[in-house]
Design a protein around this motif. Structure first.
Motif, PDB file in Angstrom:
ATOM      1  N   ARG A  31     -42.723   1.646  30.982  1.00  0.00           N
ATOM      2  CA  ARG A  31     -41.424   2.256  30.706  1.00  0.00           C
ATOM      3  C   ARG A  31     -41.509   3.205  29.515  1.00  0.00           C
ATOM      4  N   GLU A 211     -32.306   8.572  29.021  1.00  0.00           N
ATOM      5  CA  GLU A 211     -33.528   7.868  29.414  1.00  0.00           C
ATOM      6  C   GLU A 211     -33.895   6.736  28.467  1.00  0.00           C
ATOM      7  N   LEU A 214     -34.084   2.939  29.522  1.00  0.00           N
ATOM      8  CA  LEU A 214     -35.242   2.184  30.008  1.00  0.00           C
ATOM      9  C   LEU A 214     -35.579   1.009  29.093  1.00  0.00           C
ATOM     10  N   CYS A 381     -32.260   1.770  40.417  1.00  0.00           N
ATOM     11  CA  CYS A 381     -33.007   3.031  40.373  1.00  0.00           C
ATOM     12  C   CYS A 381     -34.499   2.705  40.347  1.00  0.00           C
ATOM     13  N   VAL A 383     -37.829   4.011  39.343  1.00  0.00           N
ATOM     14  CA  VAL A 383     -38.334   5.061  38.464  1.00  0.00           C
ATOM     15  C   VAL A 383     -39.816   5.289  38.720  1.00  0.00           C
ATOM     16  N   CYS A 400     -30.970   7.916  35.682  1.00  0.00           N
ATOM     17  CA  CYS A 400     -31.788   7.908  36.901  1.00  0.00           C
ATOM     18  C   CYS A 400     -32.093   9.332  37.347  1.00  0.00           C
ATOM     19  N   LEU A 403     -34.873  10.738  35.137  1.00  0.00           N
ATOM     20  CA  LEU A 403     -36.165  10.071  35.267  1.00  0.00           C
ATOM     21  C   LEU A 403     -36.813  10.322  36.621  1.00  0.00           C
ATOM     22  N   LEU A 404     -36.035  10.587  37.644  1.00  0.00           N
ATOM     23  CA  LEU A 404     -36.608  10.892  38.950  1.00  0.00           C
ATOM     24  C   LEU A 404     -37.317  12.255  38.959  1.00  0.00           C
TER      25      LEU A 404
END
Length: 408
Positions: A31, A211, A214, A381, A383, A400, A403-404
């Protein structure tokens, strides 16, 4: 014999705490690497802020080996996998041999010597304990494995601005570490990326990155002095239910104070001074049973203080100065100073350059019955990591979405 067992068990537990607190959980490391790469994409200022977030031997974000608490499980890049498996197998065999020899020796030794082989009822012997720490820690040092949490005595890791101050035991309400933080070992509990406006011209100059969600075990989110913009994000209470300190001071934040902070029951420090925020100070701070610091100075808040301020029984620091449009009475309990706390923070109530203790000359919007400000929900989500693996997570949609796209 019982006394000797108790002493040896206590020593083992102390060593366990001191060692496990240092090692980064493998999943947490993944992460962190995704978070780092996402922050790097936000621009040169963020690249500078996380410049120490690297792993030994890493080449342009390439995957690197990781280690769990005990140093007994590895995740390797593909070209090193066979060699690493062989090393682990050999060392496991060595540990087994040592165990067998010590167990055999224990049968022939006196009762006091046997204590060393029977620390607990589940059969964890000193020989295994020594080999576990000796080989596990030695491997960590010799192999240069990636360990952001590190082994710093102050709980700060090998990656600057990152602290992992949890300890072995349960989640949140279980055993606490030496730092008093009720979080599991090997997870990031503190993010302290501060004063970036003095390091990079113009500072970070972005909104607060979602983000960070996470890092689900955070107790401190400190992003002061970074020239961050926008409003206080609605995902904060959803992502960080156990946060103790929120420090967003000395940025360029706008908007009003969202009243969802009342959902963050563990909050002890709320710092948003030195921004461009406005509006009434909302009700609800008195619902925070452990709140010690509220810093709202150097903004443009207006009107009378909320009535529930008179119930701030735990408050130590209440700074309201340089809000010229604050007015009305200041009804706050007399501050009872806590030992040693005020050595690091100037305790008291400060109201310079306000109209507090003077009658309000105009009506202001009422606070009674104000609805809860919306909080961004958490949704499933998956990741992606750089290697193409997927990290299952519960994240706000804004996080999400970012991060995608990290490795596209």
């Amino acid at each position: 014999m019982a006394r000797a067992k108790d002493v040896l068990l206590a020593l083992c537990w102390a060593f366990w705490c001191s060692f496990t607190i240092a090692y980064t959980d493998p999943d947490e490391l993944q992460r962190l690497l995704v978070l780092r790469d996402a922050l790097r994409k936000r621009g040169p200022a963020w690249v500078k802020a996380v410049e120490t977030w690297t792993c030994p031997g890493e080449d342009d974000h390439d995957e690197t080996r990781t280690v769990d608490y005990a140093g007994d499980r590895f995740q390797t890049s593909q070209d090193e996998e066979e060699e690493e498996i062989s090393v682990v197998q050999e060392e496991q065999e060595e540990i087994s041999v040592v165990q067998e020899e010590e167990e055999s020796q224990a049968v022939e030794e006196e009762e006091e010597t046997q204590v060393e082989e029977e620390v607990t009822g589940d059969g964890l012997g000193v020989g295994l304990f020594r080999s576990w720490f000796g080989s596990g820690r030695r491997r960590l040092q010799e192999e240069n494995l990636c360990d952001p949490c590190g082994e710093d005595n102050q709980g700060w890791g090998n990656w600057k601005h990152v602290g992992c101050r949890g300890g072995p035991g349960g989640e949140y309400t279980g055993a606490r570490s030496f730092y008093g933080i009720d979080a599991p070992a090997g997870y990031v509990t503190n993010i302290h990326i501060t004063d970036q406006s003095t390091i990079t011209p113009g500072g970070l100059d972005t909104e607060i990155p979602p983000e960070f969600c996470l890092l689900t075990k955070l107790r401190e989110l400190d992003l002061d002095g970074g020239n961050l913009v926008g409003e206080i994000p609605s995902w904060i209470p959803s992502c960080f239910q156990y946060l103790r300190e929120l420090d967003l001071s000395f940025n360029f934040l706008t908007g009003e104070i969202p009243n969802w902070f009342t959902e963050m029951r563990g909050l002890q420090e709320y710092k948003i001074e030195g921004n461009n925020m406005t509006g009434r100070v909302p009700e609800g701070f008195a619902n925070l049973e452990n709140i010690r610091i509220i810093r709202l100075e150097e903004n443009d808040f207006y009107g009378p203080l909320p009535q529930d301020f008179e119930f701030l029984s735990t408050i130590q620091v209440l700074w309201l100065f340089d809000n010229p449009r604050l007015c009305g009475p200041v009804k706050v309990p007399e501050i009872e100073l806590v030992c040693c706390f005020c050595e690091v923070a100037e305790c008291g109530i400060f109201t310079q350059n306000t109209s507090l203790d003077q009658p309000c000359t105009q009506p202001w919007p009422r606070l009674d019955g104000a609805p809860m400000d919306p909080m961004e929900p958490l949704l499933p989500c998956a990741v992606p990591t750089k290697s193409g693996d997927l990290i299952p997570a519960e994240l706000p949609p804004s996080a999400c979405e970012v991060l995608l796209q990290v490795y596209e």
